[in-house]
Structure formats: C-alpha cells, structure tokens
Design a protein around this motif. Structure first.
Motif, PDB file in Angstrom:
ATOM      1  N   ARG A 163     -30.577 -22.940  38.992  1.00  8.87           N
ATOM      2  CA  ARG A 163     -31.400 -21.769  38.699  1.00  8.87           C
ATOM      3  C   ARG A 163     -32.768 -21.873  39.369  1.00  8.87           C
ATOM      4  NH1 ARG A 163     -29.833 -18.333  34.567  1.00  8.87           N
ATOM      5  NH2 ARG A 163     -27.772 -18.850  33.740  1.00  8.87           N
ATOM      6  N   ALA A 164     -33.328 -23.095  39.409  1.00  8.22           N
ATOM      7  CA  ALA A 164     -34.653 -23.269  40.027  1.00  8.22           C
ATOM      8  C   ALA A 164     -34.590 -22.960  41.521  1.00  8.22           C
ATOM      9  CB  ALA A 164     -35.155 -24.690  39.789  1.00  8.22           C
ATOM     10  N   VAL A 165     -33.488 -23.322  42.175  1.00 11.71           N
ATOM     11  CA  VAL A 165     -33.349 -23.007  43.607  1.00 11.71           C
ATOM     12  C   VAL A 165     -33.231 -21.484  43.779  1.00 11.71           C
ATOM     13  CG1 VAL A 165     -31.930 -23.302  45.681  1.00 11.71           C
ATOM     14  CG2 VAL A 165     -32.293 -25.240  44.125  1.00 11.71           C
ATOM     15  N   ALA A 166     -32.430 -20.855  42.898  1.00  7.04           N
ATOM     16  CA  ALA A 166     -32.282 -19.390  42.971  1.00  7.04           C
ATOM     17  C   ALA A 166     -33.636 -18.708  42.760  1.00  7.04           C
ATOM     18  CB  ALA A 166     -31.270 -18.914  41.928  1.00  7.04           C
ATOM     19  N   LEU A 167     -34.404 -19.200  41.783  1.00  6.68           N
ATOM     20  CA  LEU A 167     -35.730 -18.628  41.506  1.00  6.68           C
ATOM     21  C   LEU A 167     -36.657 -18.812  42.713  1.00  6.68           C
ATOM     22  CD1 LEU A 167     -37.756 -17.427  39.376  1.00  6.68           C
ATOM     23  CD2 LEU A 167     -38.315 -19.800  38.777  1.00  6.68           C
ATOM     24  N   GLY A 168     -36.613 -19.999  43.303  1.00  3.28           N
ATOM     25  CA  GLY A 168     -37.446 -20.279  44.483  1.00  3.28           C
ATOM     26  C   GLY A 168     -37.118 -19.329  45.622  1.00  3.28           C
ATOM     27  N   ALA A 169     -35.816 -19.047  45.798  1.00  3.89           N
ATOM     28  CA  ALA A 169     -35.394 -18.139  46.870  1.00  3.89           C
ATOM     29  C   ALA A 169     -35.920 -16.733  46.614  1.00  3.89           C
ATOM     30  CB  ALA A 169     -33.871 -18.122  46.967  1.00  3.89           C
ATOM     31  N   LEU A 170     -35.796 -16.279  45.371  1.00  5.86           N
ATOM     32  CA  LEU A 170     -36.264 -14.930  45.033  1.00  5.86           C
ATOM     33  C   LEU A 170     -37.765 -14.818  45.247  1.00  5.86           C
ATOM     34  CD1 LEU A 170     -34.185 -14.386  41.760  1.00  5.86           C
ATOM     35  CD2 LEU A 170     -33.906 -13.135  43.902  1.00  5.86           C
ATOM     36  N   GLU A 171     -38.486 -15.852  44.840  1.00  6.33           N
ATOM     37  CA  GLU A 171     -39.949 -15.801  44.963  1.00  6.33           C
ATOM     38  C   GLU A 171     -40.418 -15.813  46.415  1.00  6.33           C
ATOM     39  OE1 GLU A 171     -41.328 -18.868  42.344  1.00  6.33           O
ATOM     40  OE2 GLU A 171     -41.484 -17.406  40.710  1.00  6.33           O
ATOM     41  N   ARG A 172     -39.623 -16.452  47.269  1.00  7.55           N
ATOM     42  CA  ARG A 172     -39.999 -16.503  48.691  1.00  7.55           C
ATOM     43  C   ARG A 172     -39.388 -15.364  49.490  1.00  7.55           C
ATOM     44  NH1 ARG A 172     -39.741 -21.312  46.605  1.00  7.55           N
ATOM     45  NH2 ARG A 172     -41.150 -22.987  47.222  1.00  7.55           N
ATOM     46  N   GLY A 173     -38.592 -14.534  48.830  1.00  6.83           N
ATOM     47  CA  GLY A 173     -37.937 -13.429  49.528  1.00  6.83           C
ATOM     48  C   GLY A 173     -36.862 -13.902  50.486  1.00  6.83           C
ATOM     49  N   LEU A 174     -36.272 -15.087  50.204  1.00  6.91           N
ATOM     50  CA  LEU A 174     -35.210 -15.601  51.082  1.00  6.91           C
ATOM     51  C   LEU A 174     -33.880 -14.973  50.700  1.00  6.91           C
ATOM     52  CD1 LEU A 174     -36.042 -19.439  50.966  1.00  6.91           C
ATOM     53  CD2 LEU A 174     -36.472 -17.858  52.857  1.00  6.91           C
ATOM     54  N   SER A 175     -33.027 -14.775  51.691  1.00  8.61           N
ATOM     55  CA  SER A 175     -31.694 -14.259  51.385  1.00  8.61           C
ATOM     56  C   SER A 175     -30.834 -15.419  50.887  1.00  8.61           C
ATOM     57  CB  SER A 175     -31.078 -13.667  52.646  1.00  8.61           C
ATOM     58  OG  SER A 175     -29.675 -13.615  52.491  1.00  8.61           O
ATOM     59  N   THR A 176     -30.191 -15.233  49.713  1.00 13.28           N
ATOM     60  CA  THR A 176     -29.352 -16.316  49.185  1.00 13.28           C
ATOM     61  C   THR A 176     -28.097 -16.496  50.042  1.00 13.28           C
ATOM     62  OG1 THR A 176     -28.419 -14.738  47.624  1.00 13.28           O
ATOM     63  CG2 THR A 176     -30.164 -16.183  46.800  1.00 13.28           C
ATOM     64  N   GLY A 177     -27.862 -15.537  50.948  1.00  8.28           N
ATOM     65  CA  GLY A 177     -26.726 -15.669  51.866  1.00  8.28           C
ATOM     66  C   GLY A 177     -27.040 -16.576  53.054  1.00  8.28           C
ATOM     67  N   ASP A 178     -28.306 -16.915  53.225  1.00  6.89           N
ATOM     68  CA  ASP A 178     -28.707 -17.784  54.341  1.00  6.89           C
ATOM     69  C   ASP A 178     -28.520 -19.243  53.904  1.00  6.89           C
ATOM     70  OD1 ASP A 178     -29.975 -19.284  56.284  1.00  6.89           O
ATOM     71  OD2 ASP A 178     -31.683 -17.915  56.501  1.00  6.89           O
ATOM     72  N   ARG A 179     -27.346 -19.779  54.209  1.00  4.92           N
ATOM     73  CA  ARG A 179     -26.972 -21.093  53.664  1.00  4.92           C
ATOM     74  C   ARG A 179     -27.899 -22.208  54.113  1.00  4.92           C
ATOM     75  NH1 ARG A 179     -20.781 -21.885  52.782  1.00  4.92           N
ATOM     76  NH2 ARG A 179     -20.467 -20.096  51.457  1.00  4.92           N
ATOM     77  N   ALA A 180     -28.308 -22.144  55.408  1.00  5.28           N
ATOM     78  CA  ALA A 180     -29.177 -23.212  55.914  1.00  5.28           C
ATOM     79  C   ALA A 180     -30.528 -23.172  55.199  1.00  5.28           C
ATOM     80  CB  ALA A 180     -29.352 -23.064  57.418  1.00  5.28           C
ATOM     81  N   ALA A 181     -31.055 -21.955  55.001  1.00  8.14           N
ATOM     82  CA  ALA A 181     -32.354 -21.816  54.316  1.00  8.14           C
ATOM     83  C   ALA A 181     -32.241 -22.278  52.868  1.00  8.14           C
ATOM     84  CB  ALA A 181     -32.821 -20.365  54.380  1.00  8.14           C
ATOM     85  N   MET A 182     -31.102 -21.978  52.239  1.00  5.34           N
ATOM     86  CA  MET A 182     -30.901 -22.384  50.834  1.00  5.34           C
ATOM     87  C   MET A 182     -30.833 -23.906  50.713  1.00  5.34           C
ATOM     88  SD  MET A 182     -30.897 -19.893  48.773  1.00  5.34           S
ATOM     89  CE  MET A 182     -32.083 -19.207  49.823  1.00  5.34           C
ATOM     90  N   GLU A 183     -30.171 -24.523  51.684  1.00  9.83           N
ATOM     91  CA  GLU A 183     -30.057 -25.992  51.642  1.00  9.83           C
ATOM     92  C   GLU A 183     -31.442 -26.627  51.830  1.00  9.83           C
ATOM     93  OE1 GLU A 183     -26.992 -27.629  54.101  1.00  9.83           O
ATOM     94  OE2 GLU A 183     -27.768 -29.670  53.864  1.00  9.83           O
TER      95      GLU A 183
END
Ligand code: DC
Length: 268
Positions: free
Chosen positions: A70-90
């Motif tokens: 959940r913390a990674v998901a929250l971090g992505a939302l806060e940075r406006g990152l697409s959760t579909g961008d696997r490399a960025a998520m990693e």
C-alpha cells in the motif's frame, strides 16, 4: 429496510473473554523469542485484527506486509506515477524499502506504524484510491522481489507475526506456525463494512452496500489469486482456519494453541 450499523472494526460477535484475557502474562507457556507466525489469507478475512492480538499474546511484533504494498501504491499516486510503469514502480519500491521503518504500535489503531522517509503514512494506507490501485502494484514482479526480500530479512530476526498473501509460501516458507485465515464472503463483506464504517467511509449498512463490498472483495481475491507471481495460495503445510461464526477470541485462541502444540512437538 435500512439498519444503522453497530459493527465495529473488530468482529461483531461479542468476545468470549472480555478485556483481553489472552495475554502473554497469562499464557501457560513461554513463546520462543525467535519464532515466526505466518498468517495468510484473502482480503477482509480478519488477518490484521487477529495478528495484532496474537502478537500481543506472544510478545511478538506485528508486520502487515499489505501495508508495504500500500505504501508503494500511495507513493506512486502522490508522485503522479502510472502504476502500469513497471520499471518506475520497481524503482519506487526500492527507494521506499530503503527509507521505510515498521514500528510496533500494538495499542494503536492499526497495530503498527509505517514511516517512509520519516513520515508516518499509516493513516493514509487505506484511502480508497490506494485500495483501488494496490492489487496492480502488488502484481508487478519487480515490486514483489524488492518487498519480499525486505520482509524475509525482517522475518529472519524472528519474534514476528507476519500477515500477507505469500508469507507461508514465499517470504518465510520455514515459519514455525503457518495459518491460512479465511471466512465466508458474506462475513468478510460485513467485516470490511465495519472497517470502512469505523473510518467514516461508509453510510448505513444496507443489503445493497454489503453486496457491493462483497463483489469488490471477490474481484480483489481474483486479482490476488490469479496473478502469475506469488499468487494468494494456501501453503501445503498451513493450517486452514475458517473464522466464520467464530469470535475474535476464539480465532486468537486457536492460533495460540497451534503455537503451543508446535512447541510440544519440538521438544519431543
Ligand atoms: O492485505 P491488504 O489488503 O492490505 O493488501 C494490499 C494488497 O497487497 C492486496 O492487493 C494484496 C497485496 N498483498 C500481496 O500481494 N502480498 C502480500 N504479502 C501482502 C499484500
């Protein structure tokens, strides 16, 4: 007919033992300080509530691995990152893992506090927008690799009750006690409603609202159990515990019994 809910975040049935009788002070055995209890199961099966009470009784730390996803998901939302961008998520998971701290807080609302870069994110982990995107984040192999390694390292220290979907199968396959905790879809929907209501996120309890929650849980289960990487799965040596119709204290007592039984077989 509409009915006002009186379900709290904990189980609706009254506890058998009032006032936390199951407590390390009254245990009739000394829990080994380095044992690991792996508690897996589907969403809203009661894992966190049960795990907190088991951790309190054994004097162990509670590690809710769902909070890390959940913390990674929250971090992505806060940075406006697409959760579909696997490399960025990693990359984000790696950055967060190195800056995150899991603090025990068994008396607090969640049973733990999660700090990322010194900021307490615990209260934001269950925002609906986080719940919506977290299954997709948790399905990314690179994210799982990073977080599972972090969780395994915590597990090696021992003295933990760790909850998740893959703890007994992947993260701590040699955990001394493994439980797969589930409940009927209807009961899980009622519990999830209780959690949401306690957070002020739900209105009146109606059959339609419960059906909608049940449907969302089914979809979440399907996502978690059909993903390729570490799907939600009962480990072959995990004990299946169906908490439908059981009180919280009964569920906790059964898990404590498993620890006691395992200790007896160890000393033989
Ligand atoms: O238990 P939870 O609802 O907080 O978990 C959030 C999401 O993370 C959910 O989609 C399942 C996933 N998860 C996982 O894949 N593996 C874990 N060990 C813990 C959670």
């Amino acid at each position: 007919m509409q009915r006002k809910s009186c379900i709290s975040g904990e189980y609706a049935r009254p506890a058998l033992h009032i006032g936390g009788v199951i407590d390390s002070k009254v245990l009739d055995f000394e829990p080994p300080p380095h044992w690991r209890v792996a508690l897996d199961g589907p969403a809203a099966g009661g894992k966190t509530t049960v795990a907190r009470r088991v951790a309190q009784a054994l004097g162990y730390a509670l590690i809710d691995t769902g909070a890390m996803y959940r913390a990674v998901a929250l971090g992505a939302l806060e940075r406006g990152l697409s959760t579909g961008d696997r490399a960025a998520m990693e990359r984000l998971a790696e950055a967060e893992a190195s800056r995150s701290e899991f603090l025990p807080d068994l008396e607090g609302s969640q049973g733990f506090r999660l700090l990322v870069g010194g900021v307490d994110v615990t209260g934001r982990l269950h925002e609906p927008r986080v719940s919506q995107v977290v299954p997709a984040v948790a399905a990314i192999p690179g994210v799982r690799r990073v977080l599972a390694a972090q969780q395994a390292a915590i597990g090696r220290r021992g003295g933990v009750v760790m909850t998740g979907r893959d703890i007994g199968t992947v993260v701590i396959p040699d955990a001394e006690v493994k439980v797969f905790l589930t409940a009927s879809p209807e009961e899980r929907a009622r519990r999830r409603y209780g959690d949401m209501h306690a957070r002020g996120e739900a209105g009146d309890e109606t059959p339609e609202v419960l059906q909608q929650i049940e449907q969302t849980l089914r979809e979440r289960d399907l996502q978690d159990s059909s993903r390729d990487d570490s799907p939600l799965l009962q480990a072959p040596d995990a004990v299946l515990l169906d908490s439908t119709g059981l009180s919280l204290d009964e569920v906790v007592a059964r898990i404590i019994d498993l620890v006691r039984t395992r200790m007896r077989t160890e000393v033989r």
